[in-house]
Design a protein around this motif. Sequence first.
Motif, PDB file in Angstrom:
ATOM      1  N   GLY A  80       0.811  -1.202   0.000  1.00  0.00           N
ATOM      2  CA  GLY A  80       0.000   0.000   0.000  1.00  0.00           C
ATOM      3  C   GLY A  80       0.844   1.251   0.000  1.00  0.00           C
ATOM      4  O   GLY A  80       2.016   1.240   0.386  1.00  0.00           O
ATOM      5  N   MET A  81       0.232   2.349  -0.408  1.00  0.00           N
ATOM      6  CA  MET A  81       0.960   3.609  -0.545  1.00  0.00           C
ATOM      7  C   MET A  81       1.108   4.312   0.793  1.00  0.00           C
ATOM      8  O   MET A  81       0.309   4.111   1.708  1.00  0.00           O
ATOM      9  N   GLU A  94      -4.362  -2.837  11.671  1.00  0.00           N
ATOM     10  CA  GLU A  94      -3.392  -3.870  12.036  1.00  0.00           C
ATOM     11  C   GLU A  94      -3.818  -4.534  13.326  1.00  0.00           C
ATOM     12  O   GLU A  94      -3.991  -3.870  14.354  1.00  0.00           O
ATOM     13  N   ASN A  95      -4.022  -5.850  13.257  1.00  0.00           N
ATOM     14  CA  ASN A  95      -4.446  -6.649  14.411  1.00  0.00           C
ATOM     15  C   ASN A  95      -5.681  -6.037  15.081  1.00  0.00           C
ATOM     16  O   ASN A  95      -5.779  -5.968  16.307  1.00  0.00           O
ATOM     17  N   GLY A  96      -6.638  -5.621  14.244  1.00  0.00           N
ATOM     18  CA  GLY A  96      -7.912  -5.104  14.733  1.00  0.00           C
ATOM     19  C   GLY A  96      -7.923  -3.644  15.107  1.00  0.00           C
ATOM     20  O   GLY A  96      -8.984  -3.097  15.426  1.00  0.00           O
ATOM     21  N   LYS A  97      -6.783  -2.969  15.054  1.00  0.00           N
ATOM     22  CA  LYS A  97      -6.708  -1.565  15.444  1.00  0.00           C
ATOM     23  C   LYS A  97      -6.601  -0.677  14.208  1.00  0.00           C
ATOM     24  O   LYS A  97      -5.704  -0.832  13.388  1.00  0.00           O
ATOM     25  N   GLU A  98      -7.535   0.280  14.087  1.00  0.00           N
ATOM     26  CA  GLU A  98      -7.509   1.191  12.956  1.00  0.00           C
ATOM     27  C   GLU A  98      -6.437   2.253  13.155  1.00  0.00           C
ATOM     28  O   GLU A  98      -6.441   2.979  14.151  1.00  0.00           O
ATOM     29  N   VAL A  99      -5.540   2.354  12.194  1.00  0.00           N
ATOM     30  CA  VAL A  99      -4.472   3.352  12.217  1.00  0.00           C
ATOM     31  C   VAL A  99      -4.845   4.552  11.355  1.00  0.00           C
ATOM     32  O   VAL A  99      -4.537   5.698  11.687  1.00  0.00           O
ATOM     33  N   MET A 100      -5.537   4.285  10.236  1.00  0.00           N
ATOM     34  CA  MET A 100      -5.939   5.345   9.317  1.00  0.00           C
ATOM     35  C   MET A 100      -7.324   5.033   8.773  1.00  0.00           C
ATOM     36  O   MET A 100      -7.626   3.888   8.437  1.00  0.00           O
ATOM     37  N   ARG A 101      -8.162   6.067   8.698  1.00  0.00           N
ATOM     38  CA  ARG A 101      -9.540   5.918   8.219  1.00  0.00           C
ATOM     39  C   ARG A 101      -9.579   5.681   6.713  1.00  0.00           C
ATOM     40  O   ARG A 101      -8.576   5.844   6.004  1.00  0.00           O
ATOM     41  N   VAL A 102     -10.759   5.329   6.206  1.00  0.00           N
ATOM     42  CA  VAL A 102     -10.967   5.145   4.778  1.00  0.00           C
ATOM     43  C   VAL A 102     -11.000   6.505   4.078  1.00  0.00           C
ATOM     44  O   VAL A 102     -11.640   7.450   4.555  1.00  0.00           O
ATOM     45  N   ILE A 103     -10.289   6.601   2.950  1.00  0.00           N
ATOM     46  CA  ILE A 103     -10.317   7.791   2.104  1.00  0.00           C
ATOM     47  C   ILE A 103     -11.116   7.432   0.851  1.00  0.00           C
ATOM     48  O   ILE A 103     -10.689   6.585   0.062  1.00  0.00           O
ATOM     49  N   SER A 104     -12.283   8.066   0.662  1.00  0.00           N
ATOM     50  CA  SER A 104     -13.159   7.677  -0.444  1.00  0.00           C
ATOM     51  C   SER A 104     -13.236   8.711  -1.561  1.00  0.00           C
ATOM     52  O   SER A 104     -13.833   8.443  -2.608  1.00  0.00           O
ATOM     53  N   ASN A 105     -12.650   9.883  -1.377  1.00  0.00           N
ATOM     54  CA  ASN A 105     -12.760  10.937  -2.384  1.00  0.00           C
ATOM     55  C   ASN A 105     -11.601  10.871  -3.374  1.00  0.00           C
ATOM     56  O   ASN A 105     -10.537  10.338  -3.068  1.00  0.00           O
ATOM     57  N   PRO A 106     -11.795  11.432  -4.582  1.00  0.00           N
ATOM     58  CA  PRO A 106     -10.712  11.465  -5.574  1.00  0.00           C
ATOM     59  C   PRO A 106      -9.542  12.300  -5.064  1.00  0.00           C
ATOM     60  O   PRO A 106      -9.687  13.138  -4.175  1.00  0.00           O
ATOM     61  N   GLY A 107      -8.385  12.062  -5.646  1.00  0.00           N
ATOM     62  CA  GLY A 107      -7.204  12.812  -5.242  1.00  0.00           C
ATOM     63  C   GLY A 107      -6.107  12.654  -6.262  1.00  0.00           C
ATOM     64  O   GLY A 107      -6.289  12.023  -7.310  1.00  0.00           O
ATOM     65  N   PRO A 108      -4.940  13.193  -5.974  1.00  0.00           N
ATOM     66  CA  PRO A 108      -3.823  13.110  -6.921  1.00  0.00           C
ATOM     67  C   PRO A 108      -3.185  11.730  -6.918  1.00  0.00           C
ATOM     68  O   PRO A 108      -3.356  10.941  -5.979  1.00  0.00           O
ATOM     69  N   GLY A 109      -2.448  11.459  -7.964  1.00  0.00           N
ATOM     70  CA  GLY A 109      -1.658  10.231  -8.021  1.00  0.00           C
ATOM     71  C   GLY A 109      -2.485   8.988  -8.253  1.00  0.00           C
ATOM     72  O   GLY A 109      -3.705   9.032  -8.441  1.00  0.00           O
ATOM     73  N   ASN A 110      -1.811   7.858  -8.226  1.00  0.00           N
ATOM     74  CA  ASN A 110      -2.479   6.586  -8.486  1.00  0.00           C
ATOM     75  C   ASN A 110      -3.526   6.248  -7.427  1.00  0.00           C
ATOM     76  O   ASN A 110      -4.566   5.666  -7.740  1.00  0.00           O
ATOM     77  N   GLY A 112      -5.534   8.161  -5.909  1.00  0.00           N
ATOM     78  CA  GLY A 112      -6.765   8.897  -6.165  1.00  0.00           C
ATOM     79  C   GLY A 112      -7.399   8.618  -7.505  1.00  0.00           C
ATOM     80  O   GLY A 112      -8.398   9.247  -7.866  1.00  0.00           O
ATOM     81  N   LEU A 113      -6.854   7.670  -8.262  1.00  0.00           N
ATOM     82  CA  LEU A 113      -7.418   7.288  -9.554  1.00  0.00           C
ATOM     83  C   LEU A 113      -8.578   6.322  -9.301  1.00  0.00           C
ATOM     84  O   LEU A 113      -8.435   5.109  -9.381  1.00  0.00           O
ATOM     85  N   GLN A 146      -5.648   0.092   2.328  1.00  0.00           N
ATOM     86  CA  GLN A 146      -6.259   0.720   1.175  1.00  0.00           C
ATOM     87  C   GLN A 146      -5.186   1.192   0.212  1.00  0.00           C
ATOM     88  O   GLN A 146      -4.155   1.733   0.621  1.00  0.00           O
ATOM     89  N   SER A 147      -5.414   0.979  -1.069  1.00  0.00           N
ATOM     90  CA  SER A 147      -4.472   1.418  -2.087  1.00  0.00           C
ATOM     91  C   SER A 147      -5.258   1.688  -3.366  1.00  0.00           C
ATOM     92  O   SER A 147      -6.487   1.627  -3.379  1.00  0.00           O
ATOM     93  N   GLY A 148      -4.553   1.992  -4.427  1.00  0.00           N
ATOM     94  CA  GLY A 148      -5.263   2.242  -5.663  1.00  0.00           C
ATOM     95  C   GLY A 148      -4.318   2.551  -6.802  1.00  0.00           C
ATOM     96  O   GLY A 148      -3.153   2.888  -6.587  1.00  0.00           O
ATOM     97  N   PRO A 149      -4.837   2.366  -7.998  1.00  0.00           N
ATOM     98  CA  PRO A 149      -6.229   2.065  -8.320  1.00  0.00           C
ATOM     99  C   PRO A 149      -6.550   0.571  -8.228  1.00  0.00           C
ATOM    100  O   PRO A 149      -5.641  -0.250  -8.084  1.00  0.00           O
ATOM    101  N   MET A 150      -7.848   0.250  -8.292  1.00  0.00           N
ATOM    102  CA  MET A 150      -8.230  -1.132  -8.520  1.00  0.00           C
ATOM    103  C   MET A 150      -7.678  -1.559  -9.875  1.00  0.00           C
ATOM    104  O   MET A 150      -7.638  -0.761 -10.824  1.00  0.00           O
ATOM    105  N   LEU A 151      -7.274  -2.810  -9.980  1.00  0.00           N
ATOM    106  CA  LEU A 151      -6.826  -3.356 -11.257  1.00  0.00           C
ATOM    107  C   LEU A 151      -7.971  -4.054 -11.979  1.00  0.00           C
ATOM    108  O   LEU A 151      -8.171  -3.868 -13.180  1.00  0.00           O
TER     109      LEU A 151
END
Length: 245
Positions: A80-81, A94-110, A112-113, A146-151
């Motif tokens: 992941g990025m 990681e092991n049930g603990k959320e470190v970073m929330r979901v990002i659902s909006n468009p953005g720069p780079g791969n 955000g594609l 989470q990463s992107g884009p989907m292949l």
Amino acid sequence: MIRVLVTLGAVVWAVQASAVTCEKLTHDDKRYTVCEVDAETEDLRLFLNDENGDLLGHFSSVNEALAPGGERLAFAMNAGMYHDDRSPVGHYVENGKEVMRVISNPGPGNFGLLPNGVFCIREGRADVYETLDFLDQAPDCRYASQSGPMLVINGELHPRFLPDSTSLYVRNGVGTSADGTRVVFAISEDYVTFHEFGRLFRDVLETPNALFFDGNISRMYDRANNRSDVGFSLGPIVGVVEDAS
């Protein structure tokens, strides 16, 4: 045990290991290494920081962290990025603990594609979800990146992939079967486009959903074949853990 497979014109040399099977594969004159994991039986995890909160960043550091518990990596790759400080760009658990929330909006780079996606590991299965589908279904992931884009999205290539693209990089990613038991990781050994990489997962590996992890910095660890790619520190790492005895 070494076996030879022929699929869609590609010759595959496979080496059978205890926890994961890695193969050399050629598709459309581009070379790949593909590693397949049975999510029902293998211990698949994500790694970012050690117990003190310090960045792991390298396959060797993950092995050092696992060693006191009598464990080691059988396989690993970047998963992941990440930002300059190696913190995840998108959702990370990681092991049930959320470190970073979901990002659902468009953005720069791969990343955000859109559509991008989430790799989710649960008891006995692992799945690649398109991000909005992930939010709708809200699976209880023990590990997630989470990463992107989907292949590949439900059997179709990402709509923005171009057959004549000139964007060529070493790339890596993951695809999963519909029932979540088969997890297939791939890294290109040649420079490939998104379209070529997506077709590998759709047409050869036959995974209905697949997610791009990263390009250019892509690295892999394969104990059975004495491979451990080195370089600067990584962010999230996915690995199969086995007993070191």
